[in-house]
Scaffold this active site. Structure first.
Site, mmCIF file in Angstrom:
data_model
loop_
_atom_site.group_PDB
_atom_site.id
_atom_site.type_symbol
_atom_site.label_atom_id
_atom_site.label_comp_id
_atom_site.label_asym_id
_atom_site.label_seq_id
_atom_site.Cartn_x
_atom_site.Cartn_y
_atom_site.Cartn_z
ATOM 1 N N HIS A 23 8.363 1.368 -7.446
ATOM 2 C CA HIS A 23 9.453 2.221 -7.933
ATOM 3 C C HIS A 23 10.730 1.397 -8.114
ATOM 4 C CE1 HIS A 23 7.871 6.217 -8.138
ATOM 5 N NE2 HIS A 23 7.498 6.272 -6.857
ATOM 6 N N HIS A 43 3.644 0.693 -3.380
ATOM 7 C CA HIS A 43 3.993 1.784 -4.297
ATOM 8 C C HIS A 43 5.510 1.962 -4.368
ATOM 9 C CE1 HIS A 43 3.715 5.941 -6.005
ATOM 10 N NE2 HIS A 43 4.798 6.126 -5.261
ATOM 11 N N GLU A 44 6.164 1.973 -3.209
ATOM 12 C CA GLU A 44 7.618 2.154 -3.189
ATOM 13 C C GLU A 44 8.339 0.943 -3.791
ATOM 14 O OE1 GLU A 44 8.706 4.987 -2.661
ATOM 15 O OE2 GLU A 44 6.920 5.850 -1.745
ATOM 16 N N GLU A 86 5.321 8.180 -11.157
ATOM 17 C CA GLU A 86 4.399 8.070 -10.034
ATOM 18 C C GLU A 86 3.144 7.303 -10.428
ATOM 19 O OE1 GLU A 86 4.860 8.757 -6.823
ATOM 20 O OE2 GLU A 86 6.899 9.256 -7.448
#
Length: 289
Positions: free
Chosen positions: A145, A141-142, A218
């Site tokens: 980003h 997930h990071e 997100e």
């Protein structure tokens, strides 16, 4: 330390903005020259967001106490580095710095001024309580980003919002001072009071735009995490975060929007949340398939 960081950041913003305005020949806004006013507001509006972006890694390390893993000392740190390296390679970005910050709550964040000079950090609590698949999903997930360039885009959006808040607040201040109060002798007290009031109101309204984008990113990072680590693992990680909702999050205010575990309290107004509710994120991933 946070006060020193705040003062240092604002000093850097003022210095950069002043130099830029001197070079552009726009020292301050006077009269009805709205072109100069827009330049003046843009310089200050973007200076703050861009300075924060360029020093974001340093500020994140200082404010969260993140310890960078340069040489792994344990097999867990070795696994963490190898996992981030693999995910970064699959995402097509240069491997970011990897760190651990001392916090009991499960959280993680990514920051940095570009996708090839980033920082990914996870909390000690997350490493201790999450399974390897769940930690890998959080890292994915990071990395999502970073690969999406979310930090840069958020800084640019904040700069645009800052610019127009300052611009319209000063136009409103001039209107009140010259038209309503009939002041013909420069900028009177009415201008400053009206401008400050307008900046407060417009700033609150404009923050909903920034928070809307923050919530959108997100969902995009969750999708990237699902692609890199698998939908089941990404959903499992979000469900674990959901199960820990009673544990308070102590991320610094400047880092809240960058953590995977952000808005948790239903009492907060939805328009001002930096993160969508976890149940919505889980539902979006399940619908994605």
């Amino acid at each position: 330390m946070r006060i020193l960081l705040f003062l240092a950041t604002n000093l850097a913003v003022l210095l950069i903005a002043s130099i830029t305005l001197k070079l552009l020949g726009v020292d301050r806004f006077t009269g009805q020259n709205y072109g100069n006013l827009l330049i003046y507001c843009a310089v200050f509006g973007f200076a703050g967001s861009l300075v924060s972006l360029f020093i974001s890694k340093w500020m994140a390390k200082m404010s969260t106490g993140t310890e960078i893993i340069s040489q792994p000392r344990t097999r867990h740190e070795q696994w963490l580095l190898q996992t981030v390296e693999q995910l970064s390679r699959e995402a097509g970005i240069k491997m970011p710095e990897v760190g651990i910050f001392p916090a009991y709550e499960a959280n993680a964040f990514a920051t940095g001024w570009n996708r090839n000079d980033a920082l990914v950090a996870v909390s000690q609590g997350l490493l201790e309580r999450f399974s390897p698949d769940e930690v890998r999903a959080v890292l994915a997930h990071e990395i999502g980003h970073v690969a999406n360039g979310d930090m840069v885009t958020l800084a640019l959006i904040q700069g645009v919002v800052n610019t127009f808040v300052m611009f319209f607040a000063r136009i409103f201040g001039t209107f009140v001072d010259k038209v309503v109060l009939k002041n013909e002798e420069g900028e009177g007290i009415g201008y400053f009071i009206a401008t400050i009031a307008a900046e407060l109101v417009l700033g609150i309204l404009a923050s909903t735009i920034v928070m809307w984008f923050s919530r959108r990113r997100e969902f995009r990072a969750d999708e990237a995490g699902a692609q890199l680590a698998g939908t089941r693992s990404m959903v499992g990680a979000l469900q674990r975060l959901q199960a820990e909702q009673e544990i308070p999050v102590h991320m610094p205010d400047t880092m809240t929007a960058f953590g995977i575990n952000g808005a948790k309290k239903a009492s907060l107004a939805a328009l001002f949340m930096s993160h969508p509710p976890l149940e919505e994120r889980i539902r979006a991933l399940l619908q994605r398939g």
